[in-house]
Design a protein around this motif. Structure first.
Motif, PDB file in Angstrom:
ATOM      1  N   GLY A  85       5.176   3.416   5.512  1.00 34.03           N
ATOM      2  CA  GLY A  85       5.413   2.007   5.794  1.00 34.03           C
ATOM      3  C   GLY A  85       4.343   1.315   6.615  1.00 34.03           C
ATOM      4  O   GLY A  85       4.409   0.102   6.813  1.00 34.03           O
ATOM      5  N   ASP A  86       3.349   2.046   7.099  1.00 31.79           N
ATOM      6  CA  ASP A  86       2.293   1.435   7.917  1.00 31.79           C
ATOM      7  C   ASP A  86       1.569   0.345   7.121  1.00 31.79           C
ATOM      8  O   ASP A  86       1.169   0.561   5.967  1.00 31.79           O
ATOM      9  CB  ASP A  86       1.297   2.510   8.361  1.00 31.79           C
ATOM     10  N   ALA A  87       1.400  -0.828   7.723  1.00 33.82           N
ATOM     11  CA  ALA A  87       0.824  -1.982   7.018  1.00 33.82           C
ATOM     12  C   ALA A  87      -0.603  -1.707   6.524  1.00 33.82           C
ATOM     13  O   ALA A  87      -0.941  -2.067   5.383  1.00 33.82           O
ATOM     14  CB  ALA A  87       0.847  -3.209   7.916  1.00 33.82           C
ATOM     15  N   GLU A  88      -1.441  -1.091   7.349  1.00 33.41           N
ATOM     16  CA  GLU A  88      -2.813  -0.789   6.908  1.00 33.41           C
ATOM     17  C   GLU A  88      -2.814   0.244   5.781  1.00 33.41           C
ATOM     18  O   GLU A  88      -3.612   0.156   4.845  1.00 33.41           O
ATOM     19  CB  GLU A  88      -3.663  -0.289   8.068  1.00 33.41           C
ATOM     20  N   ALA A  92      -4.287  -0.204   2.008  1.00 35.18           N
ATOM     21  CA  ALA A  92      -5.216   0.760   1.409  1.00 35.18           C
ATOM     22  C   ALA A  92      -4.672   1.274   0.075  1.00 35.18           C
ATOM     23  O   ALA A  92      -5.433   1.465  -0.877  1.00 35.18           O
ATOM     24  CB  ALA A  92      -5.471   1.919   2.366  1.00 35.18           C
ATOM     25  N   GLN A  93      -3.366   1.495  -0.010  1.00 36.07           N
ATOM     26  CA  GLN A  93      -2.761   1.921  -1.269  1.00 36.07           C
ATOM     27  C   GLN A  93      -2.996   0.873  -2.355  1.00 36.07           C
ATOM     28  O   GLN A  93      -3.349   1.205  -3.487  1.00 36.07           O
ATOM     29  CB  GLN A  93      -1.251   2.138  -1.092  1.00 36.07           C
ATOM     30  N   LYS A  94      -2.794  -0.379  -2.006  1.00 36.40           N
ATOM     31  CA  LYS A  94      -2.985  -1.463  -2.971  1.00 36.40           C
ATOM     32  C   LYS A  94      -4.438  -1.511  -3.442  1.00 36.40           C
ATOM     33  O   LYS A  94      -4.711  -1.625  -4.632  1.00 36.40           O
ATOM     34  CB  LYS A  94      -2.577  -2.796  -2.341  1.00 36.40           C
ATOM     35  N   ARG A  95      -5.359  -1.397  -2.503  1.00 41.47           N
ATOM     36  CA  ARG A  95      -6.773  -1.389  -2.879  1.00 41.47           C
ATOM     37  C   ARG A  95      -7.106  -0.161  -3.717  1.00 41.47           C
ATOM     38  O   ARG A  95      -7.891  -0.234  -4.658  1.00 41.47           O
ATOM     39  CB  ARG A  95      -7.645  -1.451  -1.627  1.00 41.47           C
ATOM     40  N   TRP A 100     -10.136   2.051  -6.475  1.00 42.27           N
ATOM     41  CA  TRP A 100     -10.693   3.370  -6.202  1.00 42.27           C
ATOM     42  C   TRP A 100     -10.169   4.494  -7.074  1.00 42.27           C
ATOM     43  O   TRP A 100     -10.841   5.505  -7.239  1.00 42.27           O
ATOM     44  CB  TRP A 100     -10.477   3.739  -4.739  1.00 42.27           C
ATOM     45  N   TYR A 101      -8.955   4.378  -7.594  1.00 45.56           N
ATOM     46  CA  TYR A 101      -8.340   5.495  -8.295  1.00 45.56           C
ATOM     47  C   TYR A 101      -8.120   5.211  -9.773  1.00 45.56           C
ATOM     48  O   TYR A 101      -7.594   4.160 -10.143  1.00 45.56           O
ATOM     49  CB  TYR A 101      -7.003   5.887  -7.657  1.00 45.56           C
TER      50      TYR A 101
END
Length: 120
Positions: A85-88, A92-95, A100-101
């Protein structure tokens, strides 16, 4: 990634949990222009997860062909929920999905046995 000496994460007293993140990057690490902020974000994620109460450790490896595997160890499911749940981390998951993936999978497991070996 960390500059820690090469060693596996030690065994912990069960039960605890692992989160296994397996990925294939859109651009391999060794290609020109393949970073695009990935390394800095990865370093920041390492810092954030290390501050989560109940985080026990992490191991990562990447094959020459580009398959990456990161295993995070957590004392309980609450620690995993805090990390997830960490906002950062969510940004990063969205990016990661956007840039990246090529593909990834996440597996969460409860560890019921844990042991190790060290020569010497």
């Amino acid at each position: 990634m960390s500059d820690q000496p090469l060693a596996p994460v030690p065994p912990f007293e069960p039960p605890y949990y692992t989160v296994v993140f397996t990925s294939v990057r859109t651009v391999p690490d060794d290609e020109e222009g393949g970073d695009d902020g990935y390394d800095a974000t990865s370093t920041r994620m390492d810092e954030i997860v290390a501050s989560v109460p109940g985080f026990l450790g992490m191991e990562s490896a990447r094959t020459p062909g580009g398959l990456g595997i990161t295993v995070g160890y957590f004392r309980d499911e609450d620690a995993i929920k805090e990390w997830r749940g960490d906002a950062e981390h969510r940004a990063a998951q969205k990016r990661g999905r956007g840039e990246w993936y090529e593909k990834y999978s996440v597996h969460v497991a409860k560890v019921e046995r844990s042991y190790g070996f060290e020569r010497g």
